[in-house]
Design a protein around this motif. Structure first.
Motif, PDB file in Angstrom:
ATOM      1  N   ALA A1024      -8.124  46.994  89.113  1.00 32.73           N
ATOM      2  CA  ALA A1024      -8.560  46.087  89.901  1.00 32.73           C
ATOM      3  C   ALA A1024      -8.590  46.391  91.307  1.00 32.73           C
ATOM      4  CB  ALA A1024      -7.987  44.732  89.640  1.00 32.73           C
ATOM      5  N   LEU A1027     -11.387  48.565  92.509  1.00 30.13           N
ATOM      6  CA  LEU A1027     -12.654  47.711  92.501  1.00 30.13           C
ATOM      7  C   LEU A1027     -12.861  47.426  94.138  1.00 30.13           C
ATOM      8  CD1 LEU A1027     -12.483  45.347  89.429  1.00 30.13           C
ATOM      9  CD2 LEU A1027     -14.022  47.535  89.750  1.00 30.13           C
ATOM     10  N   ASP A1028     -12.158  46.958  94.844  1.00 30.18           N
ATOM     11  CA  ASP A1028     -12.321  46.629  96.352  1.00 30.18           C
ATOM     12  C   ASP A1028     -12.119  47.838  97.378  1.00 30.18           C
ATOM     13  OD1 ASP A1028     -12.951  44.614  97.551  1.00 30.18           O
ATOM     14  OD2 ASP A1028     -10.951  43.533  97.490  1.00 30.18           O
ATOM     15  N   VAL A1039     -15.688  50.701  88.622  1.00 28.21           N
ATOM     16  CA  VAL A1039     -16.361  49.858  87.704  1.00 28.21           C
ATOM     17  C   VAL A1039     -16.500  50.361  86.382  1.00 28.21           C
ATOM     18  CG1 VAL A1039     -18.379  48.665  87.493  1.00 28.21           C
ATOM     19  CG2 VAL A1039     -17.576  48.406  89.688  1.00 28.21           C
TER      20      VAL A1039
ATOM     21  N   LYS B  89     -19.827  40.974  82.816  1.00 32.96           N
ATOM     22  CA  LYS B  89     -19.894  42.324  83.456  1.00 32.96           C
ATOM     23  C   LYS B  89     -19.288  41.958  84.940  1.00 32.96           C
ATOM     24  CE  LYS B  89     -21.391  46.488  84.249  1.00 32.96           C
ATOM     25  NZ  LYS B  89     -20.830  47.501  83.399  1.00 32.96           N
ATOM     26  N   ARG B  92     -15.418  41.878  85.052  1.00 35.11           N
ATOM     27  CA  ARG B  92     -14.952  43.074  84.895  1.00 35.11           C
ATOM     28  C   ARG B  92     -15.125  44.109  86.161  1.00 35.11           C
ATOM     29  NH1 ARG B  92     -16.229  44.172  78.525  1.00 35.11           N
ATOM     30  NH2 ARG B  92     -15.046  42.335  77.568  1.00 35.11           N
ATOM     31  N   SER B  93     -16.240  44.102  86.946  1.00 36.99           N
ATOM     32  CA  SER B  93     -16.831  44.925  87.636  1.00 36.99           C
ATOM     33  C   SER B  93     -16.336  44.435  89.281  1.00 36.99           C
ATOM     34  CB  SER B  93     -18.116  44.958  87.854  1.00 36.99           C
ATOM     35  OG  SER B  93     -18.528  45.590  86.335  1.00 36.99           O
ATOM     36  N   LEU B  94     -15.945  43.119  89.417  1.00 38.67           N
ATOM     37  CA  LEU B  94     -15.805  42.710  90.858  1.00 38.67           C
ATOM     38  C   LEU B  94     -14.058  42.425  91.140  1.00 38.67           C
ATOM     39  CD1 LEU B  94     -18.548  40.451  91.273  1.00 38.67           C
ATOM     40  CD2 LEU B  94     -18.343  42.601  92.380  1.00 38.67           C
ATOM     41  N   PRO B  95     -13.861  42.728  92.318  1.00 35.04           N
ATOM     42  CA  PRO B  95     -12.465  42.120  92.619  1.00 35.04           C
ATOM     43  C   PRO B  95     -12.169  40.714  92.379  1.00 35.04           C
ATOM     44  CG  PRO B  95     -13.320  43.626  94.247  1.00 35.04           C
ATOM     45  CD  PRO B  95     -14.444  43.289  93.380  1.00 35.04           C
ATOM     46  N   GLU B  96     -10.925  40.640  92.178  1.00 35.27           N
ATOM     47  CA  GLU B  96     -10.631  39.077  91.808  1.00 35.27           C
ATOM     48  C   GLU B  96     -10.864  37.929  92.830  1.00 35.27           C
ATOM     49  OE1 GLU B  96      -6.632  38.311  89.782  1.00 35.27           O
ATOM     50  OE2 GLU B  96      -6.844  40.497  89.260  1.00 35.27           O
ATOM     51  N   ARG B  97     -10.996  38.617  94.112  1.00 32.33           N
ATOM     52  CA  ARG B  97     -11.278  37.629  95.156  1.00 32.33           C
ATOM     53  C   ARG B  97     -12.583  36.998  95.338  1.00 32.33           C
ATOM     54  NH1 ARG B  97     -14.128  40.391  99.366  1.00 32.33           N
ATOM     55  NH2 ARG B  97     -14.221  42.535  98.945  1.00 32.33           N
TER      56      ARG B  97
END
Lengths: 1053, 146
Positions: A1024, A1027-1028, A1039, B89, B92-97
């Protein structure tokens, strides 16, 4: 007389003398018979072969257990089996009469108990290989088999034997078998009917193919023969795992296709079958049908196809319009092309309708008229359709048409005659760039086909009749603001230009104008580059137009001093230089452009500012491109060499004269980057010279450097002498020019003798060890290595190498020039490793020793990449270096164990050097070799992952990546370490390491799921964070990797 | 009519692999089957669904992402599944923020409101993903393998 065989023979032939040996053996029966048999039973068949076949048969009753007449069929079978085994060994020794008897015996045995039959068939197979088989026997054997044996109830091996017998007879007794007429075909159909084993099918298909190809009489059994083979279509076969026979699905498909597509007699049965399978749901069935159809078209004609054309066409069209698979679409188009070619090949009789014509009409109609979704082409009032033209169906239509048009000149004419006007009309009707682009791309497809069919014929070509509108459409595309449309326009222009006689001279001038405008002034670099490429590819066709129009215009632009901002002028000059190089694809143009480029070089090299350096480099890049383009043309190559090399040398020598360089570097020309840019120019201008011309040139250049003989340079009045190898501070600038000497002398063909080579080598050696300037020292070392690599083996070479070693060793040990000595060692080692010279291993060992040196260790480790990688300027194939294939593999096998040993024995401060050296070697190894060799090094690599050096990390990750994909079983033993290390590295400060670590984390998912599942949560949480990441490329990898980990062990993966 | 896209016989719906078509996907041969933002491959047998995905609105500073999608026909039964797949999608692909908002383009679906509400409800999305059959379908849509 108990032996039926003997009796049978004697009865039939009435001559005992046939078996003279038999008598002899009988006489010795009492004391010799049993031991002989014993001998035979213990496998010593060869010594008994003769005896057995020449009469020992009569001796059999003394061995009643195996008697051929034993009442127990099992025993009888073993007797026959023994005989058959022996016959298989010695069939070539048999005589005609013996064969006859044996055949009759075996034929009669075919009626025997089923347990006996396999052995009988073996015997018949042996006999079928006899060359001395009397006429008529083959037929009688086959008749007997057809009549007596129910082949499909036999075991696979025995069925195979039957096919072998038939194959043997077909290859040797073709005429006799044909005498059987259609009975033979019928017999064979019965034999193979119901065959299920792939091994047997391959043989059976081959037999059917031969039946057809060799013109056996099929009689009324065409349909039966078709049925018995086509029932396997489409082939549904998955080879079992670990199949020892190695038969693939593809083998069966191809051999069945060869049968089905071998005769026009099958057409009426095959075509409906193909249509049916084409309509099926199975992708593989569709593919197979399409490929078979294509194969059939090679032999079919109008007659066979006529009846089925409409349904074939509708199936093909449906597939192209609807399929989601590129593969099926491609095969459909191939099949359509084959169909059209087939139809256009057929000779027309006056009364029959031209099928090709009506077929093409139906294609045309379907593509543009009747298909409900492409009627946008015609229904101009449907504005909503026009605003949103459904490109999805326009493209398949165009592809269908182009496939048909690609079949033959006739189809091309017919189709382009109707399509071209339509496309031209549509182009003018649509105004949006994207729509125009689609239309122009389709037009381009047709233009390319015209190119395929050769020159434009005066009266016939539909293209010629539309010359003006085609040109105006293409020109308007070039003027469009949309880059995409411009690019297609440029492509179309290139195709039009390649059609001899299509462009008129006034049009050509327009073309040149457009190309100049796009190349120089178009903002988008893609269009500009495409325009230059187009100019380059058209120039050889119209050299006069380009040297007359384009070159002067470019020269003018290049020299023009403008008021505009510096940046703009600079970029315009760049474009001019590129365009001049791009258009130099013909010798006559080269003769115009090279002087312009050299003149420009003279002009820009005088300044000392940074921008001058850039400018000089740009000119050199252009010259390099020209050099590459005229390499293949002897005249152009020599002209270029003769003009450019002396000129560059003269300019460089002038710049290096002592009083003009008070401070170093004083001149743009002496900058490292500039010299580095001049090297490829000289190298490319030299590498392709013929040996005579090269010898002529070398006799000028080498004396220039050794003796300071400047007489051949264009401006040869210098204030001071040129002594690059002389002593003295003031000569530092001149020494740098060794780079140019290297470019020249290391690119020469290997058979060109270099004058005063020994002296030159000594001077280079001295310079490389003594110079304080790293550039000069390295260049001298490279030049030395380049020459040593090509030096013929022998005493001279050994002496010079000894000299080099003697100079290097003390410098390496201690003193201020250790780095220079190391550079020389690296380059000489590379030169010798490439040519497998025996000394190379000794030098490599020296390098391995230096890895443990605290001062030189890191540089030595980096040097391993130099050893393994392709060097850009010397020691590669392009400059005729002696490079053995697989030298990397050899280096790997010879040195990696030593590296590993060194690593284990090394102190903690130098361990990383060994790892780095190792990862350089591994990184340059071909991937397939890597995957087989890596498991042994795995523990070391895992250790390397913890190394803090990012080069080591990166190359280790790139080594592990293929291994994860290709050897998951071995890798899964280390899953715990791998997961931890990869996740740690995803937060490395180096972007490349983060990306590589994420790729490896992604590749981990190819390991067995059960091994990975315990780590799933941890990995997903850890991923995670990247991802940022602040870098887009890292986020992208994160991703992909995270998505794949989510799917692990989840349904629907 | 089915949005004017599917053609041919009744069998075609099953054979055509339904993809997301972005308006930005251009019309050349190679690209015409390209899908831009989210690659959705609905398993065969579910019927032809063509969706136009509007390019998402991303606000990095505020950490919000909003995606609008348009089902081909107002009664498209797959709308929820498509929305769910897009949502998963993104999750799963983006930061949690990031705060996610996936909804149907206003006025393009009969039960637009209901679907939007379902998609916005975190718990219902989580519950849906507990359902192994549904998860399977969503995973099939998102799997990189064809």
């Amino acid at each position: 007389m108990v032996l039926e065989l003997s009796a049978h023979m004697q009865h039939r032939q009435g001559e005992r003398s046939l078996f003279p040996l038999c008598q002899q053996v009988r006489r010795g029966q009492a004391h010799r018979g049993t031991p002989l048999w014993f001998c035979a039973c213990s496998g010593c068949a060869s010594c008994l072969m003769y005896l057995l076949t020449r009469g020992f048969l009569g001796f059999l009753p003394s061995w009643p257990r195996f008697s051929l007449e034993n009442t127990d069929p099992r025993m009888r079978g073993r007797g026959i089996q023994l005989l058959s085994q022996v016959l298989l060994q010695c069939y070539s020794l048999l005589q005609e009469k013996e064969v006859l008897h044996l055949v009759l015996f075996y034929e009669s045995r075919l009626q025997d108990n089923h347990l006996v039959i396999p052995s009988v068939l073996q015997g018949l197979r042996a006999l079928s290989m006899c060359e001395v088989l009397s006429p008529g026997l083959a037929v009688s054997v086959l008749k007997a088999i057809f009549q007596e044996v129910h082949v499909q109830s036999l075991l696979q091996l025995d069925r195979h034997t039957v096919y072998s017998i038939i194959t043997n007879f077909m290859s040797t007794r073709e005429e006799e078998l044909k005498g059987l007429g259609a009975n033979f075909t019928f017999g064979f159909i019965q034999v193979m009917d119901g065959e299920k084993d792939p091994r047997n099918l391959l043989v059976a298909f081959q037999i059917v193919h031969d039946l057809i190809a060799k013109d056996y009489d099929l009689g009324p059994f065409v349909e039966e023969l078709f049925e018995v083979t086509s029932c396997y279509f489409p082939v549904d076969f998955t080879p079992p795992p670990n199949d020892p026979h190695g038969i693939q699905r593809e083998d069966l498909i191809l051999s069945l296709r060869a049968v089905l597509a071998s005769t026009t007699q099958f057409a009426e049965f095959l075509l409906p079958l193909l249509i049916e399978k084409l309509d099926s749901e199975l992708q593989s069935a569709k593919l197979d049908s399409l490929q078979t159809l294509t194969a059939c078209c090679a032999i079919y004609g109008q007659k066979e196809l006529q009846e089925f054309l409409p349904s074939l066409w509708s199936s093909l069209r449906r597939e192209v319009f609807q399929t989601a698979s590129e593969k099926i679409e491609t095969e459909c188009l191939t099949a359509l092309r084959a169909l059209s070619a087939c139809l256009s090949r057929s000779v027309l009789s006056s009364d029959s309708e031209d099928l090709l014509d009506s077929f093409l009409s139906s294609i045309l109609q379907a593509s543009f008229l009747s298909s409900p979704h492409s009627n946008i082409w015609l229904l101009q009032d449907c504005r909503h359709h026009l605003c949103e033209p459904d490109m999805k169906l326009v493209w398949p239509s165009a592809k269908l048409l182009q496939a048909a048009a690609g079949a033959s000149l006739r189809t091309y004419h017919r189709i382009s005659h109707s399509v071209l006007p339509l496309l031209l009309e549509q182009y003018t009707k649509h105004t949006q760039s994207s729509q125009r682009r689609t239309i122009l791309e389709m037009l381009l497809g047709f233009l390319e086909l015209q190119q395929k069919w050769g020159h434009v014929e005066e009266d016939e070509s539909p293209l010629l009749s539309h010359q003006a509108p085609v040109c105006s459409v293409v020109f308007s595309a070039l003027l469009d603001p949309s880059v995409q449309l411009q690019l297609v326009g440029i492509k179309a222009l290139t195709v039009l230009g390649s059609l001899q006689g299509f462009l008129s001279s006034s049009n050509l001038e327009l073309v040149v104008d457009h190309l100049i405008r796009l190349a120089l002034h178009e903002e988008d670099s893609q269009s500009s580059e495409a325009a230059m490429e187009a100019a380059g590819s058209l120039a050889p066709t119209y050299p006069k137009v380009f040297s007359g129009h384009m070159v002067p215009r470019l020269e003018e632009e290049l020299q023009l001093e403008r008021e505009e901002s510096h940046h703009k002028r600079h970029s315009l000059q760049q474009r001019c230089l590129q365009a001049l190089a791009a258009v130099s694809t013909h010798t006559s143009i080269v003769k115009d452009t090279v002087p312009i480029l050299l003149q420009h070089l003279q002009k820009v090299q005088k300044g000392t500012e940074a921008k001058n350096t850039q400018d000089v480099i740009s000119v050199c890049q252009s010259l390099h491109r020209v050099a590459l383009q005229c390499q293949q043309d002897a005249e152009g190559c020599w002209y270029f060499h003769q003009t450019v090399v002396p000129c560059l040398l003269a300019m460089a020598v002038q710049a290096a004269m002592p009083e003009s360089t008070h401070t170093l570097p004083g001149k743009a020309l002496l900058e490292e980057e500039v010299l580095a840019a001049m090297i490829p120019v000289i190298s490319a201008a030299t590498a392709h010279l013929s040996p005579e011309l090269a010898a002529q040139s070398v006799s000028h250049v080498v004396p220039l450097f050794l003796d300071g003989d400047v007489s051949f340079l264009p401006q040869n009045s210098f204030p001071c002498s040129f002594q690059p190898f002389g002593d003295g501070e003031h000569l530092e600038a001149q020494r740098r020019l060794v780079a140019l000497l290297m470019a020249f002398v290391c690119s020469l063909p290997r058979d060109v003798a270099i004058p005063q080579q020994e002296w030159l080598l000594r001077e280079l050696l001295a310079l490389s060890c003594s110079s304080n300037c790293p550039f000069t020292a390295t260049t001298a070392a490279k030049c030395f290595a380049g020459l040593v690599n090509k030096h013929p083996a022998g005493q001279q070479l050994d002496e010079i190498l000894q000299l080099a070693v003697n100079r290097m060793e003390p410098s390496l040990a201690e003193g201020p020039r250790r780095t220079q000595a190391l550079t020389l060692l690296l380059w000489v080692t590379k030169a010798l490793v490439l040519r497998y010279h025996p000394l190379s291993s000794c030098l490599t060992d020296k390098l391995l020793g230096l890895l443990g040196d605290t001062e030189l260790g890191p540089a030595t480790a980096d040097g391993f990449s130099l050893l393994m990688a392709e060097s850009p300027d010397v020691l590669h194939k392009g400059c005729h270096a002696d490079v053995r294939i697989m030298f990397r593999q050899r280096f790997f096998t010879d040195n990696v164990p030593k590296l590993v040993r060194g690593f284990h024995g090394a102190g903690p401060d130098v361990k990383a050097n060994y790892l780095k050296g190792l990862s350089h070697v591994l990184n340059h190894l071909p991937k397939p070799v890597l995957v087989t060799e890596l498991p042994t090094l795995l523990s070391l690599l895992l250790e390397a992952l913890s190394c803090s050096d990012r080069v080591v990390q990166l190359s280790t990750l790139s080594c592990l990546h293929p291994l994860l994909l290709e050897a998951p079983q071995i890798m899964s033993l280390h899953v715990d370490t791998l997961v931890t290390k990869f996740l740690n590295l995803t937060s490395s400060p180096t972007m490349a390491v983060r990306i590589a670590a994420l790729r490896c984390a992604h590749a981990l998912t190819s390991l067995p799921t059960t091994v990975l599942l315990p780590y799933k949560g941890r990995v997903i949480r850890a991923l995670a964070k990247p991802l940022d990441d602040k870098k887009r490329l890292v986020r992208k990898e994160a991703v992909a990797a995270r998505g794949e980990w989510f799917l692990l062990g989840s349904p629907g993966r | 009519p089915q949005g004017g896209r599917a053609s041919g016989g009744p069998g075609s719906a099953r054979r055509r692999s339904p993809l997301l078509h972005s308006p930005a996907a251009s019309a050349t041969g190679g690209e015409r089957r390209a899908s831009l933002n989210t690659e959705l491959k609905l398993p065969c047998g579910l019927g032809a669904v063509a969706v136009t995905a509007v390019s998402p609105q991303v606000d990095d500073a505020q950490s919000t992402v909003s995606v609008e999608f348009t089902p081909t026909i107002p009664h498209c039964s797959m709308a929820t599944l498509i929305g769910l797949s897009i949502k998963v999608k993104l999750l799963r692909s983006l930061p949690e923020r990031f705060k996610l908002d996936v909804h149907i383009t206003p006025g393009t679906h009969a039960s637009e409101h209901a679907v939007n509400k379902q998609l916005a409800d975190k718990e219902r999305v989580a519950a849906a993903l507990e359902n192994s059959h549904l998860l399977e379908v969503v995973n099939q849509c998102l799997s990189a393998r064809s």
